[in-house]
Scaffold this motif. Structure first.
Motif, PDB file in Angstrom:
ATOM      1  N   PRO A   1      13.056  -2.337  11.494  1.00  0.00           N
ATOM      2  CA  PRO A   1      14.239  -0.688  11.625  1.00  0.00           C
ATOM      3  C   PRO A   1      14.427  -0.882  13.178  1.00  0.00           C
ATOM      4  O   PRO A   1      15.401  -0.403  13.676  1.00  0.00           O
ATOM      5  CB  PRO A   1      13.983   0.313  10.633  1.00  0.00           C
ATOM      6  CG  PRO A   1      13.467  -0.167   9.745  1.00  0.00           C
ATOM      7  CD  PRO A   1      12.219  -0.934  10.022  1.00  0.00           C
TER       8      PRO A   1
ATOM      9  N   ALA B   1      16.905  -1.416  15.278  1.00  0.00           N
ATOM     10  CA  ALA B   1      17.524  -0.166  17.111  1.00  0.00           C
ATOM     11  C   ALA B   1      18.122  -0.707  18.383  1.00  0.00           C
ATOM     12  O   ALA B   1      18.225  -0.212  19.176  1.00  0.00           O
ATOM     13  CB  ALA B   1      16.730   1.065  16.568  1.00  0.00           C
TER      14      ALA B   1
ATOM     15  N   ALA C   1      20.113  -0.437   5.508  1.00  0.00           N
ATOM     16  CA  ALA C   1      19.590   0.624   5.149  1.00  0.00           C
ATOM     17  C   ALA C   1      19.130   0.639   6.550  1.00  0.00           C
ATOM     18  O   ALA C   1      18.937   1.695   7.153  1.00  0.00           O
ATOM     19  CB  ALA C   1      18.355  -0.105   4.556  1.00  0.00           C
ATOM     20  N   PHE C   2      18.606  -0.389   7.450  1.00  0.00           N
ATOM     21  CA  PHE C   2      18.310  -0.288   8.658  1.00  0.00           C
ATOM     22  C   PHE C   2      18.716   0.082   9.564  1.00  0.00           C
ATOM     23  O   PHE C   2      18.872   0.666  10.658  1.00  0.00           O
ATOM     24  CB  PHE C   2      17.495  -1.915   9.078  1.00  0.00           C
ATOM     25  CG  PHE C   2      17.118  -2.735   8.563  1.00  0.00           C
ATOM     26  CD1 PHE C   2      15.307  -1.804   7.668  1.00  0.00           C
ATOM     27  CD2 PHE C   2      16.093  -3.602   8.674  1.00  0.00           C
ATOM     28  CE1 PHE C   2      14.542  -2.169   7.133  1.00  0.00           C
ATOM     29  CE2 PHE C   2      15.326  -3.969   8.260  1.00  0.00           C
ATOM     30  CZ  PHE C   2      14.016  -3.687   7.356  1.00  0.00           C
TER      31      PHE C   2
ATOM     32  N   GLY D   1      21.523   1.741   9.534  1.00  0.00           N
ATOM     33  CA  GLY D   1      21.433   3.114   8.488  1.00  0.00           C
ATOM     34  C   GLY D   1      20.415   4.233   9.646  1.00  0.00           C
ATOM     35  O   GLY D   1      20.715   5.336   9.844  1.00  0.00           O
ATOM     36  N   GLU D   2      19.002   3.995   9.550  1.00  0.00           N
ATOM     37  CA  GLU D   2      18.199   4.587  10.233  1.00  0.00           C
ATOM     38  C   GLU D   2      18.521   4.467  11.566  1.00  0.00           C
ATOM     39  O   GLU D   2      18.246   4.698  12.655  1.00  0.00           O
ATOM     40  CB  GLU D   2      16.703   4.082   9.919  1.00  0.00           C
ATOM     41  CG  GLU D   2      16.193   3.657   8.544  1.00  0.00           C
ATOM     42  CD  GLU D   2      15.151   3.291   8.339  1.00  0.00           C
ATOM     43  OE1 GLU D   2      13.872   3.092   9.978  1.00  0.00           O
ATOM     44  OE2 GLU D   2      14.600   2.475   7.235  1.00  0.00           O
ATOM     45  N   ALA D   3      19.536   3.962  12.373  1.00  0.00           N
ATOM     46  CA  ALA D   3      19.175   3.192  14.203  1.00  0.00           C
ATOM     47  C   ALA D   3      20.806   3.696  14.250  1.00  0.00           C
ATOM     48  O   ALA D   3      21.171   4.976  15.432  1.00  0.00           O
ATOM     49  CB  ALA D   3      19.820   1.917  14.112  1.00  0.00           C
TER      50      ALA D   3
ATOM     51  N   ALA E   1      21.242   7.464  12.531  1.00  0.00           N
ATOM     52  CA  ALA E   1      20.722   8.036  12.845  1.00  0.00           C
ATOM     53  C   ALA E   1      20.009   8.746  13.452  1.00  0.00           C
ATOM     54  O   ALA E   1      20.352   9.995  14.115  1.00  0.00           O
ATOM     55  CB  ALA E   1      19.751   8.374  11.180  1.00  0.00           C
ATOM     56  N   ALA E   2      19.814   8.098  14.040  1.00  0.00           N
ATOM     57  CA  ALA E   2      19.019   8.108  15.455  1.00  0.00           C
ATOM     58  C   ALA E   2      19.485   8.146  16.237  1.00  0.00           C
ATOM     59  O   ALA E   2      19.403   8.683  17.178  1.00  0.00           O
ATOM     60  CB  ALA E   2      17.532   7.170  15.760  1.00  0.00           C
TER      61      ALA E   2
ATOM     62  N   GLY F   1      23.986   6.216   4.075  1.00  0.00           N
ATOM     63  CA  GLY F   1      23.186   5.427   4.876  1.00  0.00           C
ATOM     64  C   GLY F   1      23.744   5.978   6.536  1.00  0.00           C
ATOM     65  O   GLY F   1      22.433   5.548   7.504  1.00  0.00           O
ATOM     66  N   TRP F   2      24.999   4.760   6.552  1.00  0.00           N
ATOM     67  CA  TRP F   2      25.307   5.553   7.997  1.00  0.00           C
ATOM     68  C   TRP F   2      25.609   6.332   8.038  1.00  0.00           C
ATOM     69  O   TRP F   2      25.679   6.781   9.399  1.00  0.00           O
ATOM     70  CB  TRP F   2      26.539   4.376   8.596  1.00  0.00           C
ATOM     71  CG  TRP F   2      26.165   2.790   7.607  1.00  0.00           C
ATOM     72  CD1 TRP F   2      24.951   2.318   7.684  1.00  0.00           C
ATOM     73  CD2 TRP F   2      28.114   2.297   8.058  1.00  0.00           C
ATOM     74  NE1 TRP F   2      26.224   1.100   7.489  1.00  0.00           N
ATOM     75  CE2 TRP F   2      26.975   1.305   7.396  1.00  0.00           C
ATOM     76  CE3 TRP F   2      28.954   2.341   7.460  1.00  0.00           C
ATOM     77  CZ2 TRP F   2      27.799  -0.598   6.932  1.00  0.00           C
ATOM     78  CZ3 TRP F   2      29.913   1.307   7.124  1.00  0.00           C
ATOM     79  CH2 TRP F   2      29.164  -0.160   7.149  1.00  0.00           C
TER      80      TRP F   2
END
Length: 112
Positions: free
Chosen positions: A25, A29, A54-55, A57-59, A61-62, A99-100
């Motif tokens: 992730p 990012a 999924a990665f 989605g984490e990026a 969210a940040a 996830g996005w």
């Protein structure tokens, strides 16, 4: 420079494809940050890319926490394998969209 993308908002001439964004992730990012700095606003992924969605989605969210305006300016595209019917499409792309952190100000497309 931007160009039309269907009926949606214009997209950058270059797209950030996440097909090879499989390391972590944090790596995705960092690539997303560099793409945004270069003016890229179109992000492309697919369920077939393994953990990339999924990665992403984490990026995203940040990015939403750090810069909501930059996040809402993105155009996100997910692709399906040829021959997938629409009920299967919803179950395939649905997890990615959630996830996005999709919201009304974001343009997204799920294409086959």
């Amino acid at each position: 420079m931007r160009r039309p993308f269907g009926a949606g908002r214009p997209v950058s001439l270059f797209t950030l494809g996440t097909m090879r964004a499989l390391q972590s992730p944090a790596a995705l990012a960092a690539v997303l940050e560099a793409a945004l700095a270069a003016g890229i606003n179109h992000i492309e992924t697919a369920p077939a890319y393994g953990p990339a969605e999924a990665f992403l989605g984490e990026a995203l969210a940040a990015l939403e926490r750090a810069d909501p305006a930059a996040r809402s300016a993105l155009v996100l595209t997910s692709k399906l394998l040829p021959g997938v019917d629409w009920p299967a499409a919803g179950s395939s792309c649905g997890p990615a969209w959630r996830g996005w952190g999709w919201h009304g100000s974001t343009t997204w497309r799920c294409t086959g």
